[in-house]
Write a protein that holds these residues in place. Structure first.
Motif, PDB file in Angstrom:
ATOM      1  N   MET A  34      44.657  50.778  10.134  1.00  0.00           N
ATOM      2  CA  MET A  34      44.474  49.687  11.064  1.00  0.00           C
ATOM      3  C   MET A  34      43.695  48.537  10.428  1.00  0.00           C
ATOM      4  O   MET A  34      43.958  47.383  10.708  1.00  0.00           O
ATOM      5  N   ARG A  35      42.767  48.875   9.552  1.00  0.00           N
ATOM      6  CA  ARG A  35      41.952  47.858   8.902  1.00  0.00           C
ATOM      7  C   ARG A  35      42.810  46.909   8.065  1.00  0.00           C
ATOM      8  O   ARG A  35      42.560  45.712   8.010  1.00  0.00           O
ATOM      9  N   ARG A  36      43.816  47.461   7.411  1.00  0.00           N
ATOM     10  CA  ARG A  36      44.699  46.645   6.573  1.00  0.00           C
ATOM     11  C   ARG A  36      45.456  45.622   7.425  1.00  0.00           C
ATOM     12  O   ARG A  36      45.641  44.486   7.021  1.00  0.00           O
ATOM     13  N   TYR A  37      45.903  46.031   8.612  1.00  0.00           N
ATOM     14  CA  TYR A  37      46.639  45.120   9.481  1.00  0.00           C
ATOM     15  C   TYR A  37      45.752  43.999  10.006  1.00  0.00           C
ATOM     16  O   TYR A  37      46.200  42.879  10.172  1.00  0.00           O
ATOM     17  N   ARG A  38      44.479  44.307  10.238  1.00  0.00           N
ATOM     18  CA  ARG A  38      43.560  43.261  10.673  1.00  0.00           C
ATOM     19  C   ARG A  38      43.391  42.215   9.577  1.00  0.00           C
ATOM     20  O   ARG A  38      43.317  41.023   9.861  1.00  0.00           O
ATOM     21  N   PHE A  39      43.304  42.664   8.321  1.00  0.00           N
ATOM     22  CA  PHE A  39      43.190  41.701   7.227  1.00  0.00           C
ATOM     23  C   PHE A  39      44.406  40.795   7.185  1.00  0.00           C
ATOM     24  O   PHE A  39      44.279  39.577   7.050  1.00  0.00           O
ATOM     25  N   TRP A  40      45.604  41.361   7.259  1.00  0.00           N
ATOM     26  CA  TRP A  40      46.810  40.560   7.157  1.00  0.00           C
ATOM     27  C   TRP A  40      46.954  39.597   8.328  1.00  0.00           C
ATOM     28  O   TRP A  40      47.414  38.466   8.154  1.00  0.00           O
ATOM     29  N   MET A  41      46.548  40.023   9.520  1.00  0.00           N
ATOM     30  CA  MET A  41      46.588  39.109  10.661  1.00  0.00           C
ATOM     31  C   MET A  41      45.622  37.944  10.452  1.00  0.00           C
ATOM     32  O   MET A  41      45.973  36.788  10.690  1.00  0.00           O
ATOM     33  N   LEU A  42      44.415  38.248   9.999  1.00  0.00           N
ATOM     34  CA  LEU A  42      43.446  37.196   9.727  1.00  0.00           C
ATOM     35  C   LEU A  42      43.922  36.294   8.586  1.00  0.00           C
ATOM     36  O   LEU A  42      43.805  35.068   8.666  1.00  0.00           O
ATOM     37  N   ALA A  43      44.489  36.885   7.542  1.00  0.00           N
ATOM     38  CA  ALA A  43      44.946  36.118   6.389  1.00  0.00           C
ATOM     39  C   ALA A  43      46.079  35.154   6.748  1.00  0.00           C
ATOM     40  O   ALA A  43      46.152  34.052   6.213  1.00  0.00           O
ATOM     41  N   LEU A  44      46.940  35.572   7.656  1.00  0.00           N
ATOM     42  CA  LEU A  44      48.070  34.724   8.038  1.00  0.00           C
ATOM     43  C   LEU A  44      47.736  33.724   9.143  1.00  0.00           C
ATOM     44  O   LEU A  44      48.391  32.689   9.251  1.00  0.00           O
ATOM     45  N   LEU A  45      46.737  34.013   9.954  1.00  0.00           N
ATOM     46  CA  LEU A  45      46.501  33.181  11.125  1.00  0.00           C
ATOM     47  C   LEU A  45      45.310  32.229  11.023  1.00  0.00           C
ATOM     48  O   LEU A  45      45.155  31.362  11.880  1.00  0.00           O
ATOM     49  N   TRP A  46      44.466  32.359   9.988  1.00  0.00           N
ATOM     50  CA  TRP A  46      43.276  31.512   9.962  1.00  0.00           C
ATOM     51  C   TRP A  46      43.616  30.032   9.777  1.00  0.00           C
ATOM     52  O   TRP A  46      43.003  29.175  10.403  1.00  0.00           O
ATOM     53  N   LEU A  47      44.574  29.710   8.926  1.00  0.00           N
ATOM     54  CA  LEU A  47      44.907  28.302   8.699  1.00  0.00           C
ATOM     55  C   LEU A  47      45.617  27.680   9.905  1.00  0.00           C
ATOM     56  O   LEU A  47      45.216  26.594  10.345  1.00  0.00           O
ATOM     57  N   PRO A  48      46.640  28.328  10.488  1.00  0.00           N
ATOM     58  CA  PRO A  48      47.211  27.736  11.707  1.00  0.00           C
ATOM     59  C   PRO A  48      46.201  27.605  12.846  1.00  0.00           C
ATOM     60  O   PRO A  48      46.221  26.621  13.587  1.00  0.00           O
ATOM     61  N   ALA A  49      45.297  28.572  12.980  1.00  0.00           N
ATOM     62  CA  ALA A  49      44.276  28.479  14.028  1.00  0.00           C
ATOM     63  C   ALA A  49      43.341  27.300  13.780  1.00  0.00           C
ATOM     64  O   ALA A  49      42.955  26.593  14.719  1.00  0.00           O
ATOM     65  N   GLY A  50      42.997  27.058  12.538  1.00  0.00           N
ATOM     66  CA  GLY A  50      42.158  25.906  12.207  1.00  0.00           C
ATOM     67  C   GLY A  50      42.855  24.588  12.471  1.00  0.00           C
ATOM     68  O   GLY A  50      42.253  23.633  12.967  1.00  0.00           O
ATOM     69  N   VAL A  51      44.150  24.529  12.168  1.00  0.00           N
ATOM     70  CA  VAL A  51      44.911  23.302  12.422  1.00  0.00           C
ATOM     71  C   VAL A  51      45.022  23.058  13.927  1.00  0.00           C
ATOM     72  O   VAL A  51      44.874  21.923  14.397  1.00  0.00           O
ATOM     73  N   VAL A  52      45.264  24.116  14.696  1.00  0.00           N
ATOM     74  CA  VAL A  52      45.349  23.977  16.154  1.00  0.00           C
ATOM     75  C   VAL A  52      43.998  23.541  16.724  1.00  0.00           C
ATOM     76  O   VAL A  52      43.937  22.652  17.581  1.00  0.00           O
ATOM     77  N   ALA A  53      42.918  24.141  16.257  1.00  0.00           N
ATOM     78  CA  ALA A  53      41.587  23.770  16.753  1.00  0.00           C
ATOM     79  C   ALA A  53      41.283  22.315  16.449  1.00  0.00           C
ATOM     80  O   ALA A  53      40.734  21.585  17.292  1.00  0.00           O
ATOM     81  N   THR A  54      41.640  21.860  15.274  1.00  0.00           N
ATOM     82  CA  THR A  54      41.416  20.471  14.915  1.00  0.00           C
ATOM     83  C   THR A  54      42.263  19.537  15.775  1.00  0.00           C
ATOM     84  O   THR A  54      41.786  18.494  16.227  1.00  0.00           O
ATOM     85  N   ALA A  55      43.510  19.929  16.023  1.00  0.00           N
ATOM     86  CA  ALA A  55      44.379  19.110  16.865  1.00  0.00           C
ATOM     87  C   ALA A  55      43.867  19.051  18.300  1.00  0.00           C
ATOM     88  O   ALA A  55      43.921  17.995  18.947  1.00  0.00           O
ATOM     89  N   VAL A  56      43.362  20.164  18.787  1.00  0.00           N
ATOM     90  CA  VAL A  56      42.824  20.181  20.149  1.00  0.00           C
ATOM     91  C   VAL A  56      41.617  19.253  20.251  1.00  0.00           C
ATOM     92  O   VAL A  56      41.495  18.478  21.198  1.00  0.00           O
ATOM     93  N   VAL A  57      40.751  19.305  19.271  1.00  0.00           N
ATOM     94  CA  VAL A  57      39.567  18.439  19.294  1.00  0.00           C
ATOM     95  C   VAL A  57      39.967  16.968  19.207  1.00  0.00           C
ATOM     96  O   VAL A  57      39.392  16.113  19.873  1.00  0.00           O
ATOM     97  N   ARG A  58      40.967  16.682  18.409  1.00  0.00           N
ATOM     98  CA  ARG A  58      41.360  15.285  18.213  1.00  0.00           C
ATOM     99  C   ARG A  58      42.190  14.721  19.348  1.00  0.00           C
ATOM    100  O   ARG A  58      42.016  13.569  19.734  1.00  0.00           O
ATOM    101  N   PHE A  59      43.139  15.505  19.897  1.00  0.00           N
ATOM    102  CA  PHE A  59      44.145  14.927  20.780  1.00  0.00           C
ATOM    103  C   PHE A  59      44.019  15.286  22.256  1.00  0.00           C
ATOM    104  O   PHE A  59      44.557  14.588  23.090  1.00  0.00           O
ATOM    105  N   VAL A  60      43.345  16.362  22.604  1.00  0.00           N
ATOM    106  CA  VAL A  60      43.278  16.765  24.006  1.00  0.00           C
ATOM    107  C   VAL A  60      42.557  15.742  24.878  1.00  0.00           C
ATOM    108  O   VAL A  60      43.024  15.439  25.975  1.00  0.00           O
TER     109      VAL A  60
END
Length: 119
Positions: free
Chosen positions: A1-27
């Motif tokens: 299970m630990r390995r899957y958590r790493f891969w989820m974090l590795a794949l989702l951190w950049l899109p989550a950061g882009v979404v957070a930045t867009a929310v702060v800028r455009f909402v």
């Protein structure tokens, strides 16, 4: 299970950061209309997901060398820099985001190589 958590974090951190930045800028300007564009925005972030892998894998290598605090600190600092640079690179397309992300992750890979050779 630990390995899957790493891969989820590795794949989702950049899109989550882009979404957070867009929310702060455009909402504040868009108001409730941003909810209508949310599904389209999330689909457009699919090509960005693998772009965060170079930094995540480099930090994982530092982690495995028992430089855990360094891996986290480096990941946070360079991750923030990657998210900020992806706003500029996003104007040029997903390929530019991938190039920026790879270039920004080079210090982690250099540190891993140097620490691995030293020990």
């Amino acid at each position: 299970m630990r390995r899957y958590r790493f891969w989820m974090l590795a794949l989702l951190w950049l899109p989550a950061g882009v979404v957070a930045t867009a929310v702060v800028r455009f909402v504040p300007e868009a108001g409730p209309m941003w909810l209508a564009t949310l599904p389209m925005m999330l689909v457009s972030l699919v090509p960005v997901a693998p772009c965060g892998l170079p930094l995540a894998l480099g930090c994982r290598r530092l982690w495995r060398l028992d430089y855990r605090r360094t891996a986290w600190a480096t990941g946070i600092v360079l991750g923030t820099l990657t998210v900020l640079s992806s706003l500029v690179a996003g104007l040029l397309g997903p390929l530019a985001i991938a190039v920026y992300a790879a270039l920004i992750s080079l210090p982690v890979w250099t540190a891993w190589w140097w620490l691995d050779r030293r020990s």
